[in-house]
Design an enzyme around this catalytic site. Structure first.
Site, PDB file in Angstrom:
ATOM      1  N   HIS A 144     -57.060  -2.397 -67.202  1.00 19.14           N
ATOM      2  CA  HIS A 144     -57.156  -1.372 -66.170  1.00 19.14           C
ATOM      3  C   HIS A 144     -58.497  -1.388 -65.436  1.00 19.14           C
ATOM      4  O   HIS A 144     -58.845  -0.437 -64.755  1.00 19.14           O
ATOM      5  CB  HIS A 144     -56.907   0.001 -66.783  1.00 19.14           C
ATOM      6  CG  HIS A 144     -55.522   0.148 -67.341  1.00 19.14           C
ATOM      7  ND1 HIS A 144     -55.080   1.293 -67.964  1.00 19.14           N
ATOM      8  CD2 HIS A 144     -54.475  -0.714 -67.366  1.00 19.14           C
ATOM      9  CE1 HIS A 144     -53.824   1.125 -68.368  1.00 19.14           C
ATOM     10  NE2 HIS A 144     -53.439  -0.067 -68.001  1.00 19.14           N
ATOM     11  N   VAL A 277     -51.986 -23.468 -80.811  1.00 17.79           N
ATOM     12  CA  VAL A 277     -52.590 -23.966 -82.039  1.00 17.79           C
ATOM     13  C   VAL A 277     -51.759 -23.442 -83.201  1.00 17.79           C
ATOM     14  O   VAL A 277     -51.562 -22.230 -83.338  1.00 17.79           O
ATOM     15  CB  VAL A 277     -54.055 -23.506 -82.181  1.00 17.79           C
ATOM     16  CG1 VAL A 277     -54.618 -23.892 -83.543  1.00 17.79           C
ATOM     17  CG2 VAL A 277     -54.903 -24.118 -81.068  1.00 17.79           C
ATOM     18  N   HIS A 539     -56.680  -0.617 -76.712  1.00 20.30           N
ATOM     19  CA  HIS A 539     -58.035  -0.922 -77.182  1.00 20.30           C
ATOM     20  C   HIS A 539     -58.023  -1.258 -78.669  1.00 20.30           C
ATOM     21  O   HIS A 539     -58.754  -0.667 -79.447  1.00 20.30           O
ATOM     22  CB  HIS A 539     -58.972   0.271 -76.964  1.00 20.30           C
ATOM     23  CG  HIS A 539     -58.976   0.803 -75.580  1.00 20.30           C
ATOM     24  ND1 HIS A 539     -59.251   2.116 -75.279  1.00 20.30           N
ATOM     25  CD2 HIS A 539     -58.724   0.200 -74.386  1.00 20.30           C
ATOM     26  CE1 HIS A 539     -59.180   2.301 -73.973  1.00 20.30           C
ATOM     27  NE2 HIS A 539     -58.860   1.162 -73.409  1.00 20.30           N
TER      28      HIS A 539
END
Length: 607
Positions: A144, A277, A539
């Site tokens: 954001h 990977v 977050h």
């Protein structure tokens, strides 16, 4: 032009009555954007089985990986390979005002948590959506855009050498602050205008400015002061936001743009895109020697003579470590994975849990939704008016964060935000609008800055192609539910401020079958409200935390030549959006690596 057509098609889906004239305006903006985007991203390098590099940065070219690639290739005799699962950032990711289009796109890992049967039941399928970037620049290309660091106390709780005085110089090293009121003002000692990462204040028109000023005034009536600079050691109050956008072209200042693009022609920089990977190679001496890579269904090995540095992020880093035998022994044994190091990988998952409060207020003056959007929205910045803050209400309600976003009446962007970006079900999302379809709305995202609850990340299977299992752990600590409920009740009172009273404001009570039978406004109702609506604000961190999985230099314990640099290493949750903190961590890790190999030269242009 195909990509431009795709963006316009998406815009038309969001705004059904988009006219040809308005579409042409968007096309003109996007066409201008292509003049400095175009095919400018670096191409994949030719990498063969058995090739050696000094450093391998793996999966890889996200926020932290771009920073490390830039800083490590400053040493000319180091060959640095970056392995990235995705490809180039899409065109819409370059335009700040279209940030919301990245969710659930091919450039999003599009992970979901497991349904715990108790929390977040208003989410689609009762599963929280975890948006994470899968492209060069990673989540810095679809977040954001907020620029926040956290506070001094956040980092003073971290291990030695990661306290505020240690990390501030790396925040400054990365920063290119474009606001002269900051760089020439009383808080200039905390900022720099010579780093790679462009930062500037929300650039808005006069109407947006007036709305943001009104919102700040309303919060002042609740006792929350207004700050100009939120990125100081001890922020406490509301402010207009700072965003990671460039100055001249209003382009998203992603890690890919600011760190990776400038080094694409360095002869010691190598890049593999669209590569996965599958395993970190670890020899009998418990030393990381390289990685096993898959490109176009062809698997081969490449080797690191100095170090393997994992930058895969809070979910994929623990997944990769566990697939390589590094993790909780009991969990690895469930999948017959040989244990190389018994470490608490995947535990300690934290995130800023959020609960929305929606308030309707003044009558919408514009009946034409399209005109409302295109007349008032500058695609070069965050679309609606917005203010943010960190506040401590009392001894119980410390470290609260919030984002307050203003939407026009019946805004399709509001519906897209709550229904797509935040993954709320359709009944709930539309009920907010149907409550007051002709009034503007304020979406207040209430954030518990320091939650005590913890979740975890586990393997779903030993197949590298399977997504990890994510358990949010929301509200598992009883104090979180109590504090969150009190916080929501506090922010609910914004409807009683002068601004909202004069506008006829009211709380927009959503449709919540789990709670509708309870007395509205009673403690039981608000507890149910919080438990049902709690979700994330993207977050997450802590799944390979320093001190438990890594040492203070972010080396994996018990494994030589293996280091981690991403949000998974964070010791505790800063009161900030984590993108800026991830850049700081990577800047510091680059110097730790250079110092260990005798290549360190102090470079702090604003110290």
């Amino acid at each position: 032009m195909d990509l431009l057509a795709d963006v316009v098609s998406t815009a038309k889906a969001i705004t059904p009555n988009l006219t040809i004239s308005s579409a042409a305006k968007i096309l003109q903006l996007l066409a201008a954007t292509t003049t400095y985007v175009g095919e400018s991203w670096p191409e994949s390098s030719k990498v063969n089985h058995g090739d050696h590099f000094n450093f391998i940065i793996l999966v890889g070219g996200g926020t932290a990986g771009c920073v490390l690639a830039n800083r490590l290739t400053e040493v000319r005799d180091w060959r640095v390979l970056v392995i990235e699962s995705g490809g180039d950032p899409p065109l819409f990711s370059e335009i700040p005002g279209l940030f919301f289009l990245g969710t659930h796109s091919p450039h999003d890992w599009d992970y979901y948590s497991e349904d715990d049967g108790v929390t977040s039941q208003s989410q689609i399928s009762h599963r929280v959506a975890h948006t994470r970037g899968k492209m060069l620049g990673g989540s810095s290309c679809l977040d954001h855009l907020n620029y926040e660091r956290g506070s001094k106390s956040d980092f003073d709780s971290w291990p030695e050498d990661w306290h505020w005085d240690d990390v501030l110089k790396y925040f400054k090293k990365a920063e290119n602050m474009l606001d002269k009121k900051i760089t020439q003002g009383p808080t200039s000692q905390y900022h720099c205008d010579k780093g790679p990462l462009s930062v500037r204040r929300h650039s808005v028109n006069e109407e947006f400015q007036k709305i943001e000023d009104d919102l700040l005034q309303a919060y002042e009536e609740l006792g929350i002061k207004t700050m100009y600079d939120p990125n100081v050691p001890n922020p406490n109050g509301n402010s207009k936001l700072y965003f990671k956008t460039t100055e001249k072209t209003s382009r998203r200042a992603s890690a890919a743009l600011e760190y990776l693009l400038p080094i694409k022609n360095r002869p010691n920089f190598y890049l593999l895109k669209h590569a996965s990977v599958t395993k970190i190679l670890i020899n009998e001496n418990k030393q990381a020697t390289g990685v096993k890579v898959r490109v176009n269904d062809v698997e081969f090995d490449v080797f690191a003579d100095h170090e393997v540095v994992v930058t895969a992020g809070v979910f994929n880093t623990p997944k990769l470590l566990m697939l390589s035998g590094i993790g909780p022994a009991e969990h690895l044994n469930d999948f017959d994975i040989q244990v190389v190091a018994d470490l608490p990988v995947g535990l300690n998952l934290f995130d800023h849990a959020v609960v929305p409060v929606v308030t309707s207020h003044k009558l919408a003056l514009a009946a034409n939704v399209e005109e409302n959007i295109l007349a008032l929205t500058d695609l070069g910045t965050f679309p609606p008016p917005i203010v943010s803050g960190r506040v401590s209400i009392n001894e119980t309600l410390k470290d609260l964060l919030h984002l307050s976003i203003y939407y026009d009446g019946s805004s399709p962007i509001f519906l897209y935000t709550v229904g797509v970006n935040y993954n709320y079900n359709l009944v709930l999302s539309t009920s907010w609008i149907l409550n007051n379809p002709i009034r503007d709305m304020l979406l207040s995202i209430i954030i518990l800055g320091k939650p005590k609850s913890r979740g975890r990340v586990e393997l779903r299977s030993p197949d590298p192609q399977d997504p990890p299992k994510i358990f949010t752990g929301f509200l598992s600590h009883p104090e979180d539910l109590t504090r969150f409920t009190e916080a929501v009740k506090y922010f609910y009172t914004i409807k009683d401020t002068s601004y909202f009273k004069n506008a006829g404001g009211s709380f927009s009570r959503p449709s919540l079958p789990e709670c509708d039978h309870l007395e509205f406004g009673g403690d039981d109702y608000w507890i149910c409200y919080v438990r049902t609506l709690v979700t994330i604000t993207f977050h997450p961190g802590g799944t390979c935390a320093m001190g438990s999985v890594t040492d203070k230099n972010l080396k994996v314990k018990g494994i030589k030549r293996l280091r981690i640099s991403d949000d998974s290493v964070m010791f505790d949750l800063p009161n900030a959006k984590l993108g800026t903190v991830t850049v700081m961590v990577a800047e510091r890790v680059a110097d730790l690596i250079k110092e260990e190999y005798g290549k360190y030269e102090a470079d702090f242009p604003c110290e």
